[in-house]
Design a protein around this motif. Structure first.
Motif, PDB file in Angstrom:
ATOM      1  N   VAL A  69     -32.302 -11.545 -49.088  1.00  0.00           N
ATOM      2  CA  VAL A  69     -32.660 -12.463 -50.172  1.00  0.00           C
ATOM      3  C   VAL A  69     -31.836 -12.148 -51.411  1.00  0.00           C
ATOM      4  CG1 VAL A  69     -34.541 -13.299 -51.641  1.00  0.00           C
ATOM      5  CG2 VAL A  69     -35.006 -12.696 -49.258  1.00  0.00           C
ATOM      6  N   ASP A  70     -31.354 -13.174 -52.071  1.00  0.00           N
ATOM      7  CA  ASP A  70     -30.572 -13.047 -53.296  1.00  0.00           C
ATOM      8  C   ASP A  70     -31.313 -12.215 -54.339  1.00  0.00           C
ATOM      9  OD1 ASP A  70     -28.406 -13.662 -55.025  1.00  0.00           O
ATOM     10  OD2 ASP A  70     -29.593 -15.243 -55.970  1.00  0.00           O
ATOM     11  N   PHE A  71     -30.589 -11.256 -54.977  1.00  0.00           N
ATOM     12  CA  PHE A  71     -31.135 -10.451 -56.073  1.00  0.00           C
ATOM     13  C   PHE A  71     -32.130  -9.393 -55.583  1.00  0.00           C
ATOM     14  CE2 PHE A  71     -32.644 -10.368 -60.664  1.00  0.00           C
ATOM     15  CZ  PHE A  71     -31.388 -10.221 -61.226  1.00  0.00           C
ATOM     16  N   CYS A  72     -32.225  -9.206 -54.243  1.00  0.00           N
ATOM     17  CA  CYS A  72     -33.245  -8.316 -53.667  1.00  0.00           C
ATOM     18  C   CYS A  72     -32.637  -7.235 -52.784  1.00  0.00           C
ATOM     19  CB  CYS A  72     -34.246  -9.120 -52.847  1.00  0.00           C
ATOM     20  SG  CYS A  72     -35.237 -10.277 -53.773  1.00  0.00           S
ATOM     21  N   VAL A  73     -31.415  -6.819 -53.058  1.00  0.00           N
ATOM     22  CA  VAL A  73     -30.729  -5.936 -52.125  1.00  0.00           C
ATOM     23  C   VAL A  73     -31.458  -4.612 -51.933  1.00  0.00           C
ATOM     24  CG1 VAL A  73     -29.173  -5.000 -53.909  1.00  0.00           C
ATOM     25  CG2 VAL A  73     -28.489  -4.975 -51.501  1.00  0.00           C
ATOM     26  N   ALA A  74     -31.960  -4.003 -52.998  1.00  0.00           N
ATOM     27  CA  ALA A  74     -32.671  -2.728 -52.851  1.00  0.00           C
ATOM     28  C   ALA A  74     -34.024  -2.932 -52.179  1.00  0.00           C
ATOM     29  CB  ALA A  74     -32.851  -2.068 -54.217  1.00  0.00           C
ATOM     30  N   TYR A  75     -34.728  -3.985 -52.601  1.00  0.00           N
ATOM     31  CA  TYR A  75     -36.034  -4.303 -52.018  1.00  0.00           C
ATOM     32  C   TYR A  75     -35.890  -4.624 -50.532  1.00  0.00           C
ATOM     33  CZ  TYR A  75     -40.652  -6.558 -51.699  1.00  0.00           C
ATOM     34  OH  TYR A  75     -41.934  -6.900 -51.360  1.00  0.00           O
ATOM     35  N   SER A  76     -34.888  -5.438 -50.186  1.00  0.00           N
ATOM     36  CA  SER A  76     -34.666  -5.774 -48.784  1.00  0.00           C
ATOM     37  C   SER A  76     -34.278  -4.548 -47.973  1.00  0.00           C
ATOM     38  CB  SER A  76     -33.584  -6.846 -48.647  1.00  0.00           C
ATOM     39  OG  SER A  76     -34.088  -8.120 -48.956  1.00  0.00           O
ATOM     40  N   ALA A  77     -33.458  -3.677 -48.535  1.00  0.00           N
ATOM     41  CA  ALA A  77     -33.081  -2.455 -47.820  1.00  0.00           C
ATOM     42  C   ALA A  77     -34.322  -1.645 -47.455  1.00  0.00           C
ATOM     43  CB  ALA A  77     -32.124  -1.619 -48.667  1.00  0.00           C
ATOM     44  N   ALA A  78     -35.242  -1.533 -48.409  1.00  0.00           N
ATOM     45  CA  ALA A  78     -36.471  -0.776 -48.149  1.00  0.00           C
ATOM     46  C   ALA A  78     -37.350  -1.478 -47.126  1.00  0.00           C
ATOM     47  CB  ALA A  78     -37.235  -0.564 -49.455  1.00  0.00           C
ATOM     48  N   LYS A  79     -37.493  -2.786 -47.255  1.00  0.00           N
ATOM     49  CA  LYS A  79     -38.380  -3.518 -46.348  1.00  0.00           C
ATOM     50  C   LYS A  79     -37.774  -3.662 -44.949  1.00  0.00           C
ATOM     51  CE  LYS A  79     -41.903  -4.292 -49.067  1.00  0.00           C
ATOM     52  NZ  LYS A  79     -43.231  -3.684 -48.791  1.00  0.00           N
ATOM     53  N   PHE A  80     -36.444  -3.818 -44.854  1.00  0.00           N
ATOM     54  CA  PHE A  80     -35.819  -3.764 -43.535  1.00  0.00           C
ATOM     55  C   PHE A  80     -36.068  -2.393 -42.904  1.00  0.00           C
ATOM     56  CE2 PHE A  80     -33.721  -7.721 -44.302  1.00  0.00           C
ATOM     57  CZ  PHE A  80     -33.107  -8.125 -43.129  1.00  0.00           C
ATOM     58  N   GLY A  81     -36.054  -1.335 -43.716  1.00  0.00           N
ATOM     59  CA  GLY A  81     -36.370   0.003 -43.213  1.00  0.00           C
ATOM     60  C   GLY A  81     -37.796   0.091 -42.713  1.00  0.00           C
ATOM     61  N   VAL A  82     -38.722  -0.527 -43.435  1.00  0.00           N
ATOM     62  CA  VAL A  82     -40.124  -0.560 -43.005  1.00  0.00           C
ATOM     63  C   VAL A  82     -40.245  -1.226 -41.644  1.00  0.00           C
ATOM     64  CG1 VAL A  82     -42.321  -1.739 -43.468  1.00  0.00           C
ATOM     65  CG2 VAL A  82     -41.218  -0.406 -45.266  1.00  0.00           C
ATOM     66  N   GLU A  83     -39.501  -2.318 -41.452  1.00  0.00           N
ATOM     67  CA  GLU A  83     -39.537  -3.023 -40.172  1.00  0.00           C
ATOM     68  C   GLU A  83     -39.095  -2.099 -39.035  1.00  0.00           C
ATOM     69  OE1 GLU A  83     -40.012  -6.543 -39.451  1.00  0.00           O
ATOM     70  OE2 GLU A  83     -40.687  -6.999 -41.484  1.00  0.00           O
ATOM     71  N   GLY A  84     -37.998  -1.386 -39.228  1.00  0.00           N
ATOM     72  CA  GLY A  84     -37.510  -0.479 -38.195  1.00  0.00           C
ATOM     73  C   GLY A  84     -38.455   0.685 -37.960  1.00  0.00           C
ATOM     74  N   PHE A  85     -38.989   1.217 -39.040  1.00  0.00           N
ATOM     75  CA  PHE A  85     -39.953   2.317 -38.941  1.00  0.00           C
ATOM     76  C   PHE A  85     -41.157   1.909 -38.114  1.00  0.00           C
ATOM     77  CE2 PHE A  85     -43.831   3.921 -41.353  1.00  0.00           C
ATOM     78  CZ  PHE A  85     -43.957   5.094 -40.602  1.00  0.00           C
TER      79      PHE A  85
END
Length: 280
Positions: free
Chosen positions: A142-158
């Motif tokens: 999502v635009d403007f959400c690179v850090a937030y998306s990185a964390a939430k994509f990590g949550v998905e993998g976790f």
């Protein structure tokens, strides 16, 4: 059948709504937050089925202490809901290294800390349900959400991998992927904007920041309805591995699935046939 819910970030927003709905459904609730007195005030004061306890999810020792308090009070934990989160908004180059690391510390390592503290209890019980709130931004960049998306994509993998670790112990897992709900994620106390400023991004940053600020309190999703749905998911004998919440997120995840299938087909010609000759 009454269950013991352990909810992070229960002092406001979605966490408070989940706690209220769980209490209304007759469950026992451990509601955690940095300030337990605020949690109690938000949820209406002392109640027989409510324990408000301090928890900074970035502190592993605090997570262990909160889990001990939960077991001391109610004897068990049936449902862990990793809800607490914050939002560092901005384009990657304008987010400092410290801000990106802080985002990961809260939104990825925070749920890991709490889950690590709770798992010995759940394993001993040979039962339990771990629900972790991800985001539309954990599935789609999502635009403007690179850090937030990185964390939430990590949550998905976790969470997707954790499922395989804990299923043999009778522990279920669910990833929650909400779209835009009228929670408190976009309020000043939860949102931090990029601390750096680069000329090439200045105009886009100003415009995008105005858009995000204007969205606060105007999101379509009703967090009380989401909280009620999550309590229903927690009550299921066979809960889903993923719960996609909100029409906007359902559409976005469906589009992402179609995009991935298209990329599989586009890669098939060059991406297949790459094994060693002796492995064929």
């Amino acid at each position: 059948m009454s269950k013991v819910f352990f909810i992070t970030g229960a002092g406001r927003g979605l966490g408070a709504d989940i706690a209220r709905q769980a209490l209304a459904a007759g469950h026992q609730v451990v509601a955690t937050g940095r300030r337990p007195e605020r949690v109690l005030e938000t949820l209406g004061g002392e109640q027989e089925n409510l324990l408000a306890t301090a928890l900074d999810i970035t502190d592993p020792a605090a997570a262990e202490a909160a889990v001990r308090a939960a077991v001391d009070r109610f004897g068990r934990i049936d449902v862990l809901i990793n809800n607490a989160a914050n939002f560092y908004a901005g384009f990657f180059e304008e987010l400092s290294d410290a801000q990106v690391r802080a985002q990961l510390e809260t939104n990825l390592f925070g749920p890991m800390n709490v889950t690590r503290a709770a798992l010995p209890v759940l394993r001993a019980q040979r039962s339990g349900h771990i629900i972790t709130v991800s985001s539309l931004a954990g599935v789609v960049g999502v635009d403007f959400c690179v850090a937030y998306s990185a964390a939430k994509f990590g949550v998905e993998g976790f969470m997707e991998s954790l499922r395989h670790d804990v299923e043999p112990f009778g522990i279920r897992t669910t990833i929650v992927e909400p779209g835009f709900f009228r929670t408190e994620l976009l309020v000043d106390s939860s949102t931090t904007y990029a601390e750096l400023s680069l000329d090439d991004y200045a105009e886009r940053t100003a415009e995008t920041k105005k858009v995000w600020e204007s969205m606060n309190g105007q999101q379509a999703g009703d967090p009380v309805k989401l909280a009620d749905a999550l309590v229903e998911v927690a009550e299921l004998d066979e809960p889903p591995l993923r719960f996609i919440a909100g029409d906007d997120c359902l559409q976005a995840v469906e589009a992402k699935a179609e995009e991935l299938l298209a990329q599989v087909e586009a890669s098939r010609g060059s991406g297949s046939g790459l094994a060693h000759a002796d492995a064929v």
